[in-house]
Design a protein around this motif. Structure first.
Motif, PDB file in Angstrom:
ATOM      1  N   GLY A   1       0.832  -1.188   0.000  1.00  0.00           N
ATOM      2  CA  GLY A   1       0.000   0.000   0.000  1.00  0.00           C
ATOM      3  C   GLY A   1       0.866   1.236   0.000  1.00  0.00           C
ATOM      4  O   GLY A   1       1.856   1.315   0.737  1.00  0.00           O
ATOM      5  N   LEU A   2       0.520   2.197  -0.846  1.00  0.00           N
ATOM      6  CA  LEU A   2       1.275   3.440  -0.970  1.00  0.00           C
ATOM      7  C   LEU A   2       0.327   4.600  -0.689  1.00  0.00           C
ATOM      8  O   LEU A   2      -0.695   4.746  -1.363  1.00  0.00           O
ATOM      9  N   ILE A   3       0.681   5.425   0.302  1.00  0.00           N
ATOM     10  CA  ILE A   3      -0.199   6.511   0.725  1.00  0.00           C
ATOM     11  C   ILE A   3       0.441   7.841   0.351  1.00  0.00           C
ATOM     12  O   ILE A   3       1.496   8.205   0.877  1.00  0.00           O
ATOM     13  N   GLN A   4      -0.181   8.577  -0.574  1.00  0.00           N
ATOM     14  CA  GLN A   4       0.291   9.913  -0.908  1.00  0.00           C
ATOM     15  C   GLN A   4      -0.168  10.878   0.187  1.00  0.00           C
ATOM     16  O   GLN A   4      -1.357  10.999   0.458  1.00  0.00           O
ATOM     17  N   THR A   5       0.787  11.589   0.781  1.00  0.00           N
ATOM     18  CA  THR A   5       0.449  12.457   1.908  1.00  0.00           C
ATOM     19  C   THR A   5       1.425  13.623   2.001  1.00  0.00           C
ATOM     20  O   THR A   5       2.590  13.510   1.601  1.00  0.00           O
ATOM     21  N   HIS A   6       0.930  14.732   2.522  1.00  0.00           N
ATOM     22  CA  HIS A   6       1.794  15.852   2.878  1.00  0.00           C
ATOM     23  C   HIS A   6       2.173  15.800   4.350  1.00  0.00           C
ATOM     24  O   HIS A   6       2.930  16.646   4.839  1.00  0.00           O
ATOM     25  N   LEU A   7       1.625  14.801   5.078  1.00  0.00           N
ATOM     26  CA  LEU A   7       1.831  14.723   6.529  1.00  0.00           C
ATOM     27  C   LEU A   7       2.292  13.321   6.947  1.00  0.00           C
ATOM     28  O   LEU A   7       1.651  12.661   7.766  1.00  0.00           O
ATOM     29  N   PRO A   8       3.414  12.829   6.431  1.00  0.00           N
ATOM     30  CA  PRO A   8       3.845  11.480   6.819  1.00  0.00           C
ATOM     31  C   PRO A   8       4.196  11.365   8.300  1.00  0.00           C
ATOM     32  O   PRO A   8       4.209  10.261   8.852  1.00  0.00           O
ATOM     33  N   GLU A   9       4.432  12.519   8.946  1.00  0.00           N
ATOM     34  CA  GLU A   9       4.777  12.484  10.365  1.00  0.00           C
ATOM     35  C   GLU A   9       3.534  12.510  11.263  1.00  0.00           C
ATOM     36  O   GLU A   9       3.656  12.417  12.496  1.00  0.00           O
TER      37      GLU A   9
END
Length: 738
Positions: free
Chosen positions: A605-613
């Protein structure tokens, strides 16, 4: 025949009453007294036809309210007739009373949900079949010959079954009947095929067998109990609770399997048929009136042993309910927000408690309420820690869009595009998830900055390019896609902002030409039948790329699915919903959990995010549900919100804004003072205008041990009444904060 019969057919030993209270399925909380003809008697639960004003209504004989005032019999009207139907059971009536008290709804509206099969109160129409009994027709055709050959053997056939078996039209069957080759025979009243508990017992793993035995023992005990069946995605929870259903059938009791409506797929029904030799009785919005009536009656008579249905199935008149399964118990689809606002998962527990039934709540991502109940020992906790048959959980990672953004005007980042390319090369499937319908959520004019909004709601119109329309997702308002700006009339100035699934599909078609795709979005699928056909197509592997909204996260099993890409992992985090983190965790965990469910298919699974933290993203990527639950519990405890406190929402609406605001402020002034309960607001709702009505919200926050319903009832009894265009709705345990 399901006709009415005269009252003197009631057994003589029943107590005779001169008047009886009747509850009507209307927005009324009180019962009405009616006269009985002399020497006749009725019992609570009987369905009767009564006059009310100038019309007639079907109601249910009810228990007399303790504080009901006596009415002069001379002012009363008489019951017209009683229906030849099983009475509404005592536990069902008590359930209706409980739901009405808890939700602050009129009892009549809860009863209306229990009487949702209107055709059951109409006289039965005969069902006709066809039998081969006469000479061949004078004019023989190939189609007629096929029908005659199919009908050989003396069997009586229903028209649809005979036409389907022979591969001919209904007209061919009718023509042979007119020619005298077929004769019409009245069919017996339809009865459901009984499921066989020992038809095809499964080969369970050790953890599955342990959980199944625990559930079976609870059913054998014949007492109310609740268990959480907590298993990772693909762990075989369905096979486990099927064994509980089998034990319930052996005990001669009825079982209800509740699922989100869109999870009631052919895949699920076929699995049930493979285990029990027949399908369960289905109950959902697409069931036609005549079929609803047949199912309702067989449930009431105890002939329908297993029902699989949406939340409304909870209000069927079960005569001997022994088990309720709530599959995907965390799903928001179990919450009803119009008319009677209730949470189906919680009401399932209540109904079971009134009937002495067992409950199994099933999920890979349990709701925090259920998880806390299991931790505190109120619910048994049965765990399936591994996937079935050697399959491994997918490896989940984040794509930091700050580091590897998509190309300008695109929405799929290079790492996600590369992953799809590699998956296609292996002959496997990829799924792109974006929980946003349409092409673009916003349309702006480049010339004047005008934003095209709904004239009836405080919301932007969503572009649906496949339909060439702009649509409001709140009221349904539609507008043909304009060629010029509605404000400044500039041509070719309107630009779509942001992606929906249609826009992602457009990009996929450009990047992967010739690759077949399947789009799973509710606005593109006309009904349950079409949805099931698309899901079957995906399950066969016929669509190498699937693009979908939350429809794809509902427990489906896609054997060839290897890669899941979440296009916007941050979408549901940016809200004021106190459950936003929980919902995001559940939704992304569920959708990535579709990958790699077959042994030999490596899932990722690959999650595109601006907030990986973000803590939610970190917990999903680390597959650390326990730490996420601990964080959520601590946050909810500190805030005093469910499950460590109680909430109720009051929504005021009116046709003009000052009226709505003024009435909302009047309500606050009338609110009783309490050390355990606080009233917050009023505040303009985030969706301040819906369907031309201005909205204000009040939020009532109470301690866990406060009697919230008593407080609300006292408050509303002494508050100003909503008059004119004003409306007031109450939602106990709200799930929507818009």
């Amino acid at each position: 025949m399901n006709s009415l019969f005269s009252l003197d057919e009631k057994p003589e030993q029943e107590a005779r009453l001169s008047t009886v209270p009747v509850l009507l399925p209307l927005a009324l909380d009180k019962t009405y007294d009616y006269l009985l003809p002399e020497a006749d008697s009725l019992a609570p639960g009987d369905f009767v036809l009564v006059p009310i004003g100038p019309r007639k209504e079907i109601g249910v004989v009810w228990e007399r309210d303790p504080d009901a005032r006596a009415v002069d019999p001379k002012k009363l009207k008489a019951i017209i007739e009683r229906f030849e139907l099983p009475p509404l059971p005592d536990h069902a009536r008590r359930f209706a009373e409980w739901v009405a008290r808890y939700t602050l709804s009129p009892r009549g509206m809860v009863l209306k949900m229990m009487m949702s099969a209107g055709d059951v109160f109409s006289p039965d129409t005969p069902r006709w079949g066809f039998k081969l009994a006469g000479p061949p027709p004078t004019r023989m055709t190939a189609e007629r010959r096929k029908a005659i050959e199919a009908a050989e053997g003396g069997k009586v056939w229903a028209k649809a079954a005979l036409a389907d078996t022979a591969g001919v039209s209904y007209g061919v069957i009718d023509g042979l009947a007119k020619a005298g080759t077929f004769i019409r025979v009245e069919l017996p009243r339809w009865k459901p095929k009984p499921p066989q508990p020992d038809f095809a017992p499964p080969d369970l793993s050790e953890p599955q067998a342990y959980a199944a035995d625990a559930l079976k023992q609870r059913i054998a005990d014949g007492k109310f109990s609740v268990a959480l069946l907590d298993g990772v995605t693909g762990s075989g929870k369905t096979e486990v609770y099927f064994e509980a259903v089998a034990e319930c059938i052996r005990q001669g009791k009825q079982a209800l399997i509740m699922l989100p409506e869109i999870a009631l797929t052919n895949q699920f029904l076929n699995r049930f048929e493979g285990r029990f030799g027949c399908r369960p009785q289905e109950w959902h919005s697409a069931i036609a009136g005549g079929e609803r009536a047949r199912i309702w009656r067989t449930v009431a008579e105890g002939e329908a042993q297993v029902v699989a249905g949406a939340r409304s199935a909870l209000f069927l008149p079960f005569s001997n309910l022994g088990l309720i399964i709530v599959d995907e118990e965390h799903d928001n689809a179990f919450k009803q927000e119009d008319r009677v606002s209730y949470q189906g998962r919680d009401m399932a527990v209540v109904r079971a408690s009134l009937t002495g039934a067992a409950v199994a709540l099933c999920s890979a991502t349990p709701s925090l309420e259920t998880a806390v109940n299991a931790r505190q020992g109120r619910y048994a906790h049965l765990i399936l820690p591994q996937r079935f048959a050697g399959a491994q959980l997918p490896e989940v990672s984040a794509i930091d869009l700050r580091m590897t953004p998509p190309d300008r005007g695109q929405w799929l980042s290079p790492p996600l595009v590369q992953a799809i390319t590699e998956t296609l090369a292996r002959g496997q499937q990829s799924l792109l998830f974006l929980n946003r319908r349409g092409y673009a959520p916003l349309t702006l004019c480049r010339s004047c900055g005008h934003r095209i909004e709904c004239p009836q709601c405080s919301a932007s119109l969503v572009e649906h390019r496949f339909r060439q329309q702009l649509i409001c997702h709140h009221c349904g308002f539609t507008l043909p896609a304009p060629k010029t700006c509605p404000k400044c009339s500039a041509e070719d100035s309107l630009v779509p902002c942001g992606p929906g699934v249609e826009r992602v599909a457009e990009e996929v078609a450009e990047r992967f030409p010739g690759v077949e795709t399947a789009i799973l979005s509710s606005d593109l699928i006309p009904g349950i039948k079409a949805l099931r056909e698309i899901i079957e197509k995906v399950a066969r592997g016929d669509a190498p790329i699937i693009i979908g909204t939350q429809l794809v996260a509902k427990g489906h099993h896609f054997p060839h699915l290897a890669t899941v890409g979440v296009v916007d992992g941050d979408l549901s985090l940016a809200t004021g919903d106190p459950r936003a983190s929980e919902r995001t965790f559940q939704l992304i965990s569920q959708v990535t959990g579709r990958a790699g469910r077959e042994d030999g298919v490596e899932g990722r699974g690959l999650i595109q995010t601006h907030l990986p933290e973000h803590p939610v993203m970190k917990a999903i990527i680390a597959n650390d549900r326990d730490s996420f639950i601990e964080q959520e519990i601590a946050a909810r405890q500190e805030a005093g919100i469910p499950p460590f406190g109680r909430l109720a929402a009051l929504i005021v609406s009116a046709k003009n804004k000052p009226d709505a605001e003024h009435f909302a402020r009047q309500l606050v002034v009338a609110a009783p003072r309490s050390s355990k309960i606080a009233v917050l607001g009023p505040a303009e709702a985030p969706l301040a205008l819906i369907r031309g009505r201005f909205r204000y919200r009040l939020l009532v926050k109470a301690a866990r041990d406060a009697d919230l319903q008593a407080y609300l009832r006292h408050w509303l009894d002494h508050a100003p009444a909503a008059k004119g265009s004003l409306r007031l709705s109450v939602d106990v345990d709200p799930y929507s904060f818009l």
